[in-house]
Design a protein around this motif. Structure first.
Motif, short mmCIF file in Angstrom:
data_model
loop_
_atom_site.label_atom_id
_atom_site.label_comp_id
_atom_site.label_asym_id
_atom_site.label_seq_id
_atom_site.Cartn_x
_atom_site.Cartn_y
_atom_site.Cartn_z
N LEU A 164 0.83 -1.21 0.00
CA LEU A 164 0.00 0.00 0.00
C LEU A 164 0.86 1.26 0.00
CD1 LEU A 164 -2.87 -0.96 2.48
CD2 LEU A 164 -3.03 -0.65 0.02
N TYR A 165 1.96 1.26 0.78
CA TYR A 165 2.78 2.47 0.86
C TYR A 165 3.43 2.78 -0.49
CZ TYR A 165 5.28 6.34 2.77
OH TYR A 165 5.70 7.61 3.00
N ALA A 166 3.88 1.71 -1.18
CA ALA A 166 4.51 1.92 -2.49
C ALA A 166 3.49 2.52 -3.47
CB ALA A 166 5.05 0.60 -3.02
N LEU A 167 2.25 2.04 -3.38
CA LEU A 167 1.20 2.58 -4.26
C LEU A 167 0.86 4.03 -3.90
CD1 LEU A 167 -1.76 0.06 -4.65
CD2 LEU A 167 -0.51 1.26 -6.45
N ARG A 168 0.75 4.28 -2.58
CA ARG A 168 0.39 5.63 -2.13
C ARG A 168 1.44 6.64 -2.55
NH1 ARG A 168 0.29 4.97 3.82
NH2 ARG A 168 -0.27 7.16 3.87
N ASP A 169 2.70 6.21 -2.51
CA ASP A 169 3.80 7.09 -2.84
C ASP A 169 3.70 7.62 -4.28
OD1 ASP A 169 6.15 8.24 -1.99
OD2 ASP A 169 7.40 6.67 -2.86
N PRO A 178 -6.17 8.53 8.34
CA PRO A 178 -6.35 7.09 8.62
C PRO A 178 -5.33 6.22 7.90
CG PRO A 178 -8.26 7.99 7.44
CD PRO A 178 -7.40 9.15 7.82
N LEU A 179 -4.91 6.61 6.70
CA LEU A 179 -3.92 5.78 5.99
C LEU A 179 -2.54 5.89 6.64
CD1 LEU A 179 -4.94 6.27 2.22
CD2 LEU A 179 -5.46 4.34 3.74
N ILE A 180 -2.16 7.09 7.07
CA ILE A 180 -0.86 7.24 7.74
C ILE A 180 -0.88 6.50 9.09
CG2 ILE A 180 0.78 8.86 8.78
CD1 ILE A 180 -0.30 11.00 6.82
N ALA A 181 -1.97 6.72 9.85
CA ALA A 181 -2.04 6.11 11.19
C ALA A 181 -2.01 4.58 11.09
CB ALA A 181 -3.31 6.58 11.91
N SER A 182 -2.76 4.01 10.16
CA SER A 182 -2.80 2.54 10.05
C SER A 182 -1.46 2.01 9.55
CB SER A 182 -3.94 2.08 9.15
OG SER A 182 -3.83 2.68 7.87
N SER A 183 -0.81 2.76 8.67
CA SER A 183 0.49 2.35 8.14
C SER A 183 1.53 2.29 9.26
CB SER A 183 0.90 3.34 7.04
OG SER A 183 2.27 3.22 6.73
N ILE A 184 1.64 3.38 10.03
CA ILE A 184 2.64 3.43 11.10
C ILE A 184 2.31 2.42 12.19
CG2 ILE A 184 3.54 4.88 12.99
CD1 ILE A 184 3.29 7.30 11.04
N MET A 185 1.05 2.43 12.63
CA MET A 185 0.71 1.61 13.80
C MET A 185 0.69 0.12 13.48
SD MET A 185 0.78 3.63 16.28
CE MET A 185 0.13 2.66 17.63
N SER A 186 0.34 -0.26 12.26
CA SER A 186 0.35 -1.71 11.95
C SER A 186 1.77 -2.25 12.11
CB SER A 186 -0.20 -1.99 10.54
OG SER A 186 0.60 -1.35 9.57
N LYS A 187 2.77 -1.47 11.66
CA LYS A 187 4.17 -1.92 11.77
C LYS A 187 4.63 -1.95 13.23
CE LYS A 187 5.12 1.14 8.62
NZ LYS A 187 5.50 2.02 7.53
N LYS A 188 4.27 -0.91 13.96
CA LYS A 188 4.74 -0.84 15.36
C LYS A 188 4.05 -1.91 16.22
CE LYS A 188 7.97 1.70 15.10
NZ LYS A 188 9.29 1.36 15.60
N ALA A 206 8.19 19.02 8.95
CA ALA A 206 7.43 17.82 9.31
C ALA A 206 6.57 17.36 8.15
CB ALA A 206 6.56 18.11 10.51
N PHE A 207 6.20 16.13 8.23
CA PHE A 207 5.31 15.53 7.26
C PHE A 207 3.96 16.25 7.25
CE2 PHE A 207 3.14 11.37 6.31
CZ PHE A 207 3.69 11.27 5.07
N LEU A 208 3.48 16.60 8.45
CA LEU A 208 2.24 17.36 8.63
C LEU A 208 2.61 18.68 9.29
CD1 LEU A 208 -0.13 14.70 10.25
CD2 LEU A 208 -0.34 15.66 7.98
#
Ligand code: URA
Length: 439
Positions: A164-169, A178-188, A206-208
């Motif tokens: 998903l991250y490669a596609l989003r990029d 929601p996409l950033i939060a799920s991406s970071i938190m799923s890995k952590k 910053a990113f945001l």
């Protein structure tokens, strides 16, 4: 099930069901759902968002797309930190050994940097011999013995995010809370840590950049952590100006070592100790990080951590053959040095990558000699520009052309830690409705 049905439902503002979301994440991971349909759904999510239930299921499905590590056999309490990334952010290099010295196990699995924010693995790879790839047994053994690991995440950790991250990029779909939060938190969460401190940056580098958006991201991630049994706290920290003086891989390692030796820049030390205090509290340890740093215990843990991964902590760091200067165009007091511009300059000098396949230069980067509050004369050196290739200097100077704000009077002191967000923090009075992303 049909991907088109999901795309149309989300496009029109509907809520996706749990089975639909799980089917989508499984299909994306296996390759059964083609990239164009996955990207269309991602764009619909960017516009329509997700309900809390959708986000909870989406994140759980991303975690379940791979392996969730079990660190319960360790005798030390596990606690990690994640930063949303910034310019000169070498906090992990000081914080991981510091927490190890305090008695914790820090299982920091990281990625590489993309764009103007550097990646922790790229920084560590500036150390001669150090390797990012560890087997599962090496990872567990080092966590138990040394108490800290900074290593590359393995391919079986939240593999859905990789796709998903490669596609989003490449489809303009990174910009979604929601996409950033799920991406970071799923890995952590998959990494297996029991406690997590988030360093959510705001400001130009910053990113945001918008603090209200950073707060919303922090709240979303804190609540996802708790939903998955990970005690999570976030600090919202200032990234409007670079953290410390150095931006660039080896330059940042050198600065982190100075901080470990008790001689780091005050802003880097302040942010590191604030995060360390949170981590010590989450891990239930009775230790004082400031005392540990002062007593040189974190430096001992740093050396052990580098040696355990094949590195030589005594080896000289790479240096650039070309060092140019960025000078003040006029006299005055520096009121601000823009973080994004410094990050872009370091990137243009070779410290960062544009595509994930690109190599980075270990030696390239920017080292500030002056910071906000300093009075400078016209022509005085503000920063050194380090590079392997002099042809890269004009682009770096161009990136810095608007970076400096000079005034007549001293600026207000910088407030580095804007807020602390926990599970019980009250909701914002008015949810923000604008998204301003720096990339
Ligand atoms: N970092 C991540 O890991 N994921 C995102 O979506 C953004 C930043």
């Amino acid at each position: 099930m049909s991907a088109v049905d999901l795309i149309v439902a989300k496009r029109d503002g509907g809520e996706l069901g749990d089975q639909q979301i799980r089917w989508f994440i499984e299909g994306v991971t296996s390759g059964a759902i083609p990239a164009e349909q996955a990207a269309a759904l991602l764009m619909a999510v960017v516009w329509r968002g997700m309900t809390p239930r959708e986000l909870a299921t989406w994140t759980a499905a991303m975690i379940d797309s791979g392996r969730r590590l079990d660190l319960s056999s360790l005798a030390r309490p596990t606690v990690d930190k994640h930063s949303t990334g910034g310019v000169g952010d070498k906090v992990s290099l000081v914080l991981c050994p510091l927490l190890a010295a305090c008695g914790a196990a820090v299982p920091q699995l990281s990625g590489r940097g993309l764009g103007h924010t550097g990646g922790t693995l790229d920084k560590m790879e500036a150390i001669s011999g150090w390797r990012a790839a560890l087997s599962h047994d090496q990872f567990l053994g080092q966590l138990q013995e040394v108490g800290a690991v900074i290593a590359a995440a393995t391919a079986d950790l939240a593999p859905a995010d990789r796709v998903l991250y490669a596609l989003r990029d490449v489809t303009g779909t990174v910009a979604s809370i929601p996409l950033i939060a799920s991406s970071i938190m799923s890995k952590k969460i998959a990494e297996g840590t029991a406690g997590l401190v988030l360093d959510v940056k705001f400001g130009s580098g910053a990113f945001l950049p918008d603090p209200a958006m950073g707060t919303e991201l922090a709240r979303t991630m804190v609540s996802l952590g708790h939903a998955h049994g990970v005690e999570t706290v976030a600090l919202l920290t200032d990234m409007d100006q670079p953290l410390g003086l150095a931006a660039g891989n080896a330059l940042e390692v050198a600065e982190a070592i100075e901080a470990l030796a008790g001689d780091g820049p005050t802003d880097l030390v302040e942010v590191t100790l604030a995060l360390a205090d949170e981590m010590v509290a989450l891990a239930g340890l009775d230790a004082d990080p400031a005392e540990m740093l002062g007593a040189g215990r974190a430096m001992d843990a740093w050396r052990a951590m580098v040696v355990a991964q094949g590195g030589d902590p005594a080896a000289s760091l790479p240096t650039a053959p070309v060092v140019d200067h960025w000078t003040a165009p006029a006299a005055g007091v520096i009121s601000r040095i823009d973080a994004l511009d410094v990050g872009s300059a370091a990137w243009r000098l070779g410290a960062g990558r544009a595509r994930k396949e690109d190599a980075v230069s270990a030696a390239a980067g920017v080292r500030l000699r002056r910071v906000a509050g300093d009075r400078v004369a016209a022509g005085e050196v503000i920063a050194e520009l380090h590079t392997d290739d002099p042809a890269l200097l004009p682009a770096a100077h161009e990136a810095l052309s608007q970076a400096l704000t000079l005034t007549d009077t001293a600026p207000e002191p910088r407030r580095l830690i804007a807020s602390r967000i926990t599970r019980s923090s009250p909701p914002p009075e008015k949810p923000s409705d604008s998204v301003v992303f720096s990339q």
